[in-house]
Each structure stands twice: as structure tokens, then as C-alpha cells.
Design a protein around this motif. Structure first.
Motif, PDB file in Angstrom:
ATOM      1  N   GLY A 127      24.527 107.377   6.359  1.00  0.00           N
ATOM      2  CA  GLY A 127      23.440 106.862   5.540  1.00  0.00           C
ATOM      3  C   GLY A 127      22.231 107.761   5.685  1.00  0.00           C
ATOM      4  O   GLY A 127      22.201 108.660   6.532  1.00  0.00           O
ATOM      5  N   GLN A 128      21.220 107.505   4.863  1.00  0.00           N
ATOM      6  CA  GLN A 128      19.986 108.294   4.924  1.00  0.00           C
ATOM      7  C   GLN A 128      18.781 107.355   4.924  1.00  0.00           C
ATOM      8  O   GLN A 128      18.624 106.528   4.026  1.00  0.00           O
ATOM      9  CB  GLN A 128      19.908 109.253   3.733  1.00  0.00           C
ATOM     10  CG  GLN A 128      18.688 110.157   3.754  1.00  0.00           C
ATOM     11  CD  GLN A 128      18.798 111.270   2.736  1.00  0.00           C
ATOM     12  OE1 GLN A 128      19.563 112.223   2.919  1.00  0.00           O
ATOM     13  NE2 GLN A 128      18.065 111.146   1.651  1.00  0.00           N
ATOM     14  N   ARG A 129      17.943 107.484   5.931  1.00  0.00           N
ATOM     15  CA  ARG A 129      16.771 106.636   6.044  1.00  0.00           C
ATOM     16  C   ARG A 129      15.671 107.113   5.090  1.00  0.00           C
ATOM     17  O   ARG A 129      15.741 108.203   4.516  1.00  0.00           O
ATOM     18  CB  ARG A 129      16.233 106.642   7.472  1.00  0.00           C
ATOM     19  CG  ARG A 129      17.241 106.234   8.529  1.00  0.00           C
ATOM     20  CD  ARG A 129      16.549 106.082   9.877  1.00  0.00           C
ATOM     21  NE  ARG A 129      17.479 106.270  10.983  1.00  0.00           N
ATOM     22  CZ  ARG A 129      18.275 105.341  11.478  1.00  0.00           C
ATOM     23  NH1 ARG A 129      18.261 104.140  10.937  1.00  0.00           N
ATOM     24  NH2 ARG A 129      19.095 105.602  12.479  1.00  0.00           N
ATOM     25  N   LYS A 130      14.641 106.304   4.981  1.00  0.00           N
ATOM     26  CA  LYS A 130      13.504 106.631   4.113  1.00  0.00           C
ATOM     27  C   LYS A 130      12.862 107.953   4.527  1.00  0.00           C
ATOM     28  O   LYS A 130      12.394 108.720   3.678  1.00  0.00           O
ATOM     29  CB  LYS A 130      12.479 105.501   4.164  1.00  0.00           C
ATOM     30  CG  LYS A 130      11.296 105.694   3.223  1.00  0.00           C
ATOM     31  CD  LYS A 130      10.348 104.509   3.279  1.00  0.00           C
ATOM     32  CE  LYS A 130       9.163 104.706   2.334  1.00  0.00           C
ATOM     33  NZ  LYS A 130       8.250 103.535   2.358  1.00  0.00           N
ATOM     34  N   ASN A 131      12.844 108.242   5.831  1.00  0.00           N
ATOM     35  CA  ASN A 131      12.232 109.476   6.307  1.00  0.00           C
ATOM     36  C   ASN A 131      13.149 110.698   6.196  1.00  0.00           C
ATOM     37  O   ASN A 131      12.802 111.782   6.663  1.00  0.00           O
ATOM     38  CB  ASN A 131      11.756 109.317   7.756  1.00  0.00           C
ATOM     39  CG  ASN A 131      12.906 109.054   8.727  1.00  0.00           C
ATOM     40  OD1 ASN A 131      14.084 109.146   8.372  1.00  0.00           O
ATOM     41  ND2 ASN A 131      12.568 108.698   9.960  1.00  0.00           N
ATOM     42  N   GLY A 132      14.324 110.495   5.593  1.00  0.00           N
ATOM     43  CA  GLY A 132      15.245 111.607   5.387  1.00  0.00           C
ATOM     44  C   GLY A 132      16.273 111.805   6.477  1.00  0.00           C
ATOM     45  O   GLY A 132      17.175 112.636   6.347  1.00  0.00           O
ATOM     46  N   THR A 133      16.160 111.047   7.566  1.00  0.00           N
ATOM     47  CA  THR A 133      17.118 111.165   8.661  1.00  0.00           C
ATOM     48  C   THR A 133      18.506 110.712   8.222  1.00  0.00           C
ATOM     49  O   THR A 133      18.662 109.638   7.635  1.00  0.00           O
ATOM     50  CB  THR A 133      16.674 110.304   9.862  1.00  0.00           C
ATOM     51  OG1 THR A 133      15.362 110.692  10.265  1.00  0.00           O
ATOM     52  CG2 THR A 133      17.643 110.469  11.032  1.00  0.00           C
ATOM     53  N   VAL A 134      19.499 111.528   8.504  1.00  0.00           N
ATOM     54  CA  VAL A 134      20.892 111.179   8.230  1.00  0.00           C
ATOM     55  C   VAL A 134      21.498 110.624   9.518  1.00  0.00           C
ATOM     56  O   VAL A 134      21.337 111.211  10.589  1.00  0.00           O
ATOM     57  CB  VAL A 134      21.682 112.409   7.735  1.00  0.00           C
ATOM     58  CG1 VAL A 134      23.153 112.059   7.544  1.00  0.00           C
ATOM     59  CG2 VAL A 134      21.081 112.926   6.429  1.00  0.00           C
ATOM     60  N   PHE A 135      22.190 109.509   9.416  1.00  0.00           N
ATOM     61  CA  PHE A 135      22.709 108.853  10.616  1.00  0.00           C
ATOM     62  C   PHE A 135      24.057 108.212  10.315  1.00  0.00           C
ATOM     63  O   PHE A 135      24.372 107.896   9.158  1.00  0.00           O
ATOM     64  CB  PHE A 135      21.718 107.802  11.136  1.00  0.00           C
ATOM     65  CG  PHE A 135      21.500 106.653  10.191  1.00  0.00           C
ATOM     66  CD1 PHE A 135      22.055 105.406  10.449  1.00  0.00           C
ATOM     67  CD2 PHE A 135      20.748 106.808   9.030  1.00  0.00           C
ATOM     68  CE1 PHE A 135      21.855 104.339   9.584  1.00  0.00           C
ATOM     69  CE2 PHE A 135      20.540 105.744   8.160  1.00  0.00           C
ATOM     70  CZ  PHE A 135      21.094 104.513   8.436  1.00  0.00           C
ATOM     71  N   PRO A 136      24.896 108.007  11.335  1.00  0.00           N
ATOM     72  CA  PRO A 136      26.229 107.426  11.126  1.00  0.00           C
ATOM     73  C   PRO A 136      26.168 105.913  10.958  1.00  0.00           C
ATOM     74  O   PRO A 136      25.419 105.234  11.655  1.00  0.00           O
ATOM     75  CB  PRO A 136      26.988 107.809  12.398  1.00  0.00           C
ATOM     76  CG  PRO A 136      25.918 107.874  13.444  1.00  0.00           C
ATOM     77  CD  PRO A 136      24.682 108.400  12.749  1.00  0.00           C
ATOM     78  N   ILE A 137      26.958 105.413  10.024  1.00  0.00           N
ATOM     79  CA  ILE A 137      27.043 103.967   9.818  1.00  0.00           C
ATOM     80  C   ILE A 137      28.507 103.560   9.694  1.00  0.00           C
ATOM     81  O   ILE A 137      29.372 104.378   9.359  1.00  0.00           O
ATOM     82  CB  ILE A 137      26.286 103.504   8.559  1.00  0.00           C
ATOM     83  CG1 ILE A 137      26.860 104.161   7.292  1.00  0.00           C
ATOM     84  CG2 ILE A 137      24.802 103.774   8.689  1.00  0.00           C
ATOM     85  CD1 ILE A 137      26.233 103.670   5.994  1.00  0.00           C
ATOM     86  N   GLU A 138      28.746 102.299   9.988  1.00  0.00           N
ATOM     87  CA  GLU A 138      30.048 101.688   9.735  1.00  0.00           C
ATOM     88  C   GLU A 138      29.872 100.823   8.492  1.00  0.00           C
ATOM     89  O   GLU A 138      29.016  99.944   8.476  1.00  0.00           O
ATOM     90  CB  GLU A 138      30.461 100.855  10.936  1.00  0.00           C
ATOM     91  CG  GLU A 138      31.928 100.499  10.990  1.00  0.00           C
ATOM     92  CD  GLU A 138      32.280  99.840  12.310  1.00  0.00           C
ATOM     93  OE1 GLU A 138      31.841  98.690  12.524  1.00  0.00           O
ATOM     94  OE2 GLU A 138      32.948 100.479  13.137  1.00  0.00           O
ATOM     95  N   LEU A 139      30.652 101.094   7.474  1.00  0.00           N
ATOM     96  CA  LEU A 139      30.457 100.436   6.178  1.00  0.00           C
ATOM     97  C   LEU A 139      31.730  99.728   5.738  1.00  0.00           C
ATOM     98  O   LEU A 139      32.821 100.294   5.781  1.00  0.00           O
ATOM     99  CB  LEU A 139      30.069 101.471   5.124  1.00  0.00           C
ATOM    100  CG  LEU A 139      29.997 100.989   3.666  1.00  0.00           C
ATOM    101  CD1 LEU A 139      28.863  99.990   3.494  1.00  0.00           C
ATOM    102  CD2 LEU A 139      29.831 102.174   2.716  1.00  0.00           C
ATOM    103  N   SER A 140      31.574  98.491   5.309  1.00  0.00           N
ATOM    104  CA  SER A 140      32.678  97.762   4.675  1.00  0.00           C
ATOM    105  C   SER A 140      32.154  97.178   3.372  1.00  0.00           C
ATOM    106  O   SER A 140      31.049  96.643   3.326  1.00  0.00           O
ATOM    107  CB  SER A 140      33.225  96.662   5.582  1.00  0.00           C
ATOM    108  OG  SER A 140      32.220  95.728   5.910  1.00  0.00           O
TER     109      SER A 140
END
Length: 221
Positions: free
Chosen positions: A100-113
């Protein structure tokens, strides 16, 4: 009068149900995002605000791809279109790890269903999002620690083995496999392996030690 009363009761029941569902969505720890068939955000709960750094009113009405980095962002519209045409899902109905990508542009790992919901002839999609940054960091720290240990063991020509008797999980380190001339993954039942690897003069001691540990575990349950 009777018809009006019944309609009023039904309307109140729907309102109460929606309020209860909204209350649940606002208290769960996972982000919950609902989108329409075109990918526009319809709801964005409090946990999703915390995860992505956006307020709900900044996201609702926008395309969900604003929460994704490339290549997911550029591919998302095409993915939805293909799903509507072919009904073949890659994420819908399945959980997977993406970014995912936060408002500040940081890309981070997520678990998505993602699950599909049909309501009043309309197709909706609900995504449940969990931030797994800390878990990934812990896994990477463990991986580096295990790599450092394996390297130290290789240099010192020391091996080790781990056996969780309760779960019966057994592992020989790479250096232990080399010392005992075993192929990686070559083992068998832990009890038999340990007795086989022990020197004949020490097998009785190893056997008694394992039996004592097993007895203590069984008596504590």
C-alpha cells in the motif's frame, strides 16, 4: 395504519442494523474499505485512516488506486475490467500480501483480502487491510540473525539442532548436516535421528534425557 406501522418498523430495523454495522467497522483493528464496481471508495473506516494517513473524506469518492504504489496503481483499472468480463479473480476471495501507499508517499507491506458483495443489483467490493510492517521487519531481523548464526557456525565448524517435542518440529542446522554428512531435509523421526547420530557410548544417556523431558511435559498437561 397497520401497513404504515409495519413499514416504519422495517425502516427502523434497517437503520439500527446499519448503525450497528457502522459501529463495528469503526472499532475493528483492521482497515475496511468498500468500493463500487468502478473502483470508487464508498466507505473508509477509522482503522484505514490510521493505516494510510488519510481522513475518510479525502478518500471517499476517489479511486481506490490512490492507496496503491506502482505497478498496482496503473494495473488496477484493467484488473477490475478483466474481472467483470471474465469473472476470474486474482485477489477477490483470496488473501495475499501486496503493498500500500500512505498519504506521505511511504510504500509499506499489507495483507489484503477482498470479497464481493451484491446488493440491490449493485456490485460492491470490500477490502480488509492489515499493516504487516512490523511482522515483516521481525521476519527480516530473524532471517539476518539466522544467516549470521549459520555463518558463525560454518566458520567455527559448529552445528546445532532444535526439537520442539510438543509440536514435533525438528531442524538440523546446515553445518550440523555437513558434520554428520546428511542431505538438507534428510532426517526422519527426531527421536530416531538423535539416537542414530549419537555415539554408541552416549545413546543411553541421550535416550534417558529425552524420556525425562517427555515425562515432564506429559505431567504438566
Amino acid at each position: 395504519a397497520r401497513d404504515t406501522s409495519e413499514r416504519n418498523r422495517a425502516a427502523r430495523a434497517l437503520i439500527n442494523r446499519d448503525e450497528q454495522l457502522q459501529g463495528i467497522l469503526e472499532t475493528v483493528v483492521d482497515g475496511v474499505v468498500t468500493i463500487d464496481a468502478q473502483g470508487h471508495v464508498l466507505s473508509f473506516n477509522r482503522a484505514a485512516e490510521k493505516i494510510f494517513g488519510y481522513r475518510a473524506n479525502e478518500v471517499i469518492g476517489q479511486n481506490i488506486k490512490m492507496l496503491m504504489p506502482d505497478p498496482y496503481q496503473s494495473e488496477h483499472d484493467g484488473y477490475l475490467a478483466r474481472y467483470h468480463e471474465t469473472r476470474k479473480a486474482h485477489i477477490i476471495g483470496h488473501g495475499r500480501e501486496v503493498h500500500g501507499q500512505r498519504k506521505n508517499g511511504t510504500v509499506f507491506p499489507i495483507e489484503l483480502s477482498v470479497s464481493e458483495l451484491r446488493r440491490d443489483g449493485t456490485t460492491l467490493f470490500t477490502g480488509v487491510v492489515r499493516d504487516i510492517t512490523e511482522r515483516k521487519q521481525a521476519e527480516e531481523t530473524l532471517r539476518k540473525s539466522e544467516a549470521s548464526l549459520a555463518n558463525a557456525q560454518r566458520i567455527a565448524s559448529l552445528g546445532n539442532w532444535d526439537w520442539d517435542i510438543e509440536s514435533n518440529n525438528f531442524r538440523l542446522s546446515d553445518e550440523a548436516c555437513r558434520i554428520f554428512a546428511l542431505e538438507a531435509g534428510e532426517a526422519g523421526e527426531p527421536y530416531e535421528v538423535l539416537l542414530r547420530l549419537a555415539h554408541p557410548d552416549d545413546r543411553e544417556f541421550v535416550q534417558k534425557s529425552i524420556d525425562r523431558k517427555s515425562t515432564r511435559l506429559n505431567s504438566s498437561h
